[in-house]
Enzyme design. Structure first.
Site, PDB file in Angstrom:
ATOM      1  N   SER A 286      -5.593   5.420  11.328  1.00 13.43           N
ATOM      2  CA  SER A 286      -6.835   5.599  12.076  1.00 13.43           C
ATOM      3  C   SER A 286      -7.319   4.290  12.689  1.00 13.43           C
ATOM      4  O   SER A 286      -7.852   4.270  13.806  1.00 13.43           O
ATOM      5  CB  SER A 286      -7.926   6.183  11.169  1.00 13.43           C
ATOM      6  OG  SER A 286      -9.137   6.332  11.872  1.00 13.43           O
ATOM      7  N   LEU A 287      -7.140   3.191  11.975  1.00 10.99           N
ATOM      8  CA  LEU A 287      -7.575   1.884  12.487  1.00 10.99           C
ATOM      9  C   LEU A 287      -6.813   1.523  13.752  1.00 10.99           C
ATOM     10  O   LEU A 287      -7.395   1.044  14.731  1.00 10.99           O
ATOM     11  CB  LEU A 287      -7.380   0.814  11.413  1.00 10.99           C
ATOM     12  CG  LEU A 287      -7.835  -0.605  11.777  1.00 10.99           C
ATOM     13  CD1 LEU A 287      -9.334  -0.646  12.027  1.00 10.99           C
ATOM     14  CD2 LEU A 287      -7.458  -1.587  10.666  1.00 10.99           C
TER      15      LEU A 287
ATOM     16  N   THR B 107      -8.320   2.276   7.054  1.00  9.03           N
ATOM     17  CA  THR B 107      -7.639   1.016   7.383  1.00  9.03           C
ATOM     18  C   THR B 107      -6.166   1.235   7.705  1.00  9.03           C
ATOM     19  O   THR B 107      -5.434   0.266   7.904  1.00  9.03           O
ATOM     20  CB  THR B 107      -7.756   0.015   6.213  1.00  9.03           C
ATOM     21  OG1 THR B 107      -7.158   0.583   5.038  1.00  9.03           O
ATOM     22  CG2 THR B 107      -9.202  -0.323   5.928  1.00  9.03           C
TER      23      THR B 107
ATOM     24  N   ASP C  66       0.820  -1.210   0.000  1.00  5.42           N
ATOM     25  CA  ASP C  66       0.000   0.000   0.000  1.00  5.42           C
ATOM     26  C   ASP C  66       0.858   1.266   0.000  1.00  5.42           C
ATOM     27  O   ASP C  66       0.535   2.254  -0.658  1.00  5.42           O
ATOM     28  CB  ASP C  66      -0.924   0.003   1.220  1.00  5.42           C
ATOM     29  CG  ASP C  66      -2.038  -1.031   1.098  1.00  5.42           C
ATOM     30  OD1 ASP C  66      -2.227  -1.570  -0.008  1.00  5.42           O
ATOM     31  OD2 ASP C  66      -2.712  -1.301   2.107  1.00  5.42           O
TER      32      ASP C  66
END
Length: 240
Positions: A181-182, A178, A67
């Site tokens: 913040s997750l 995801t 990612d």
């Protein structure tokens, strides 16, 4: 014949072995554009250099990595609107289309035009004359030398929403829900949703919870006390 770009993370793809396999797979099936870092892999004079100026003319771009690689690639291409086909060589791969064991099958479907484009929201952050665009999130976090929490005033559409004593705050897209913040206790929001997520980091209260806002709402944040650093998609943008 489709026009396809290729970008790769040499740290994830040791020896660029998977990148070479993708290049061989696409050879004679597509007009290929390679980013500068892997341009030495070109097999013929027909292979061209991928740049921000021609990225929007391609059918899609194959990105090998994780990612983080996709986030960096988008930034290096000035957030091109060209679709991305991500091959996951990392851990999570929320933004990728296939892993390293099945990429040939799905890439073959993409060459046939058998794919669905999933649009993702972006965040635009402005401070004075600085403008930055993020795919995941904008994070305001207390300075490393800061003792104790910072005090934040959060406005939505110029109306005061909340005041936080916290270590910082995360403003995230559904894609970014995801990410950091997750891990900070925020909810996962479907990428198909159009929303913004406000998530305070370690607030000094029992009642604060993440807040989901409508897309397009203007979020303004004032630091009432303390010093902070702003990070856009994990990269330092500025000190405030």
């Amino acid at each position: 014949m489709k026009k396809i770009g290729i970008m790769s993370n040499p740290i994830k793809d040791i020896g660029l072995e998977y990148t070479k396999d993708v290049l061989s797979f696409l050879d004679k099936r597509a007009e290929i554009y390679l980013e500068d870092e892997i341009f030495h892999l070109k097999k013929s004079e027909n292979i061209k250099l991928l740049t921000p100026d021609n990225a929007d003319t391609l059918d899609f771009i194959v990105i090998l990595g994780g990612d983080g690689t996709i986030l960096d690639a988008y930034k290096s291409l000035d957030f091109t609107t060209t679709p991305v086909f991500g091959i996951n060589l990392g851990k999570l791969g929320f933004l990728t289309c296939a892993d390293k064991s099945e990429w040939q099958y799905y890439l073959n479907l993409a060459l046939k035009g058998e794919y669905i484009i999933e649009n993702r929201s972006l965040l635009e952050m402005k401070h004075s004359d600085r403008v930055s665009v993020s795919l995941n999130d904008v994070v305001i976090f207390k300075d490393n030398d800061q003792d104790g929490a910072i005090n934040l005033l959060v406005y939505v559409n110029n109306v005061l929403l909340a005041e936080y004593d916290a270590d910082g705050i995360i403003i995230a897209t559904p894609t970014g829900s995801t990410a950091y913040s997750l891990s900070a206790g925020g909810p996962i929001i479907s990428p198909k949703s159009e929303a913004l997520l406000l998530n305070p980091i370690r607030p000094h209260t029992l009642s604060n919870r993440p807040i989901v806002l409508a897309p397009g709402e203007k979020i303004s944040i004032m630091i009432k006390r303390g010093k902070a650093t702003v990070r856009c998609d994990g990269k330092k943008c500025m000190d405030i």
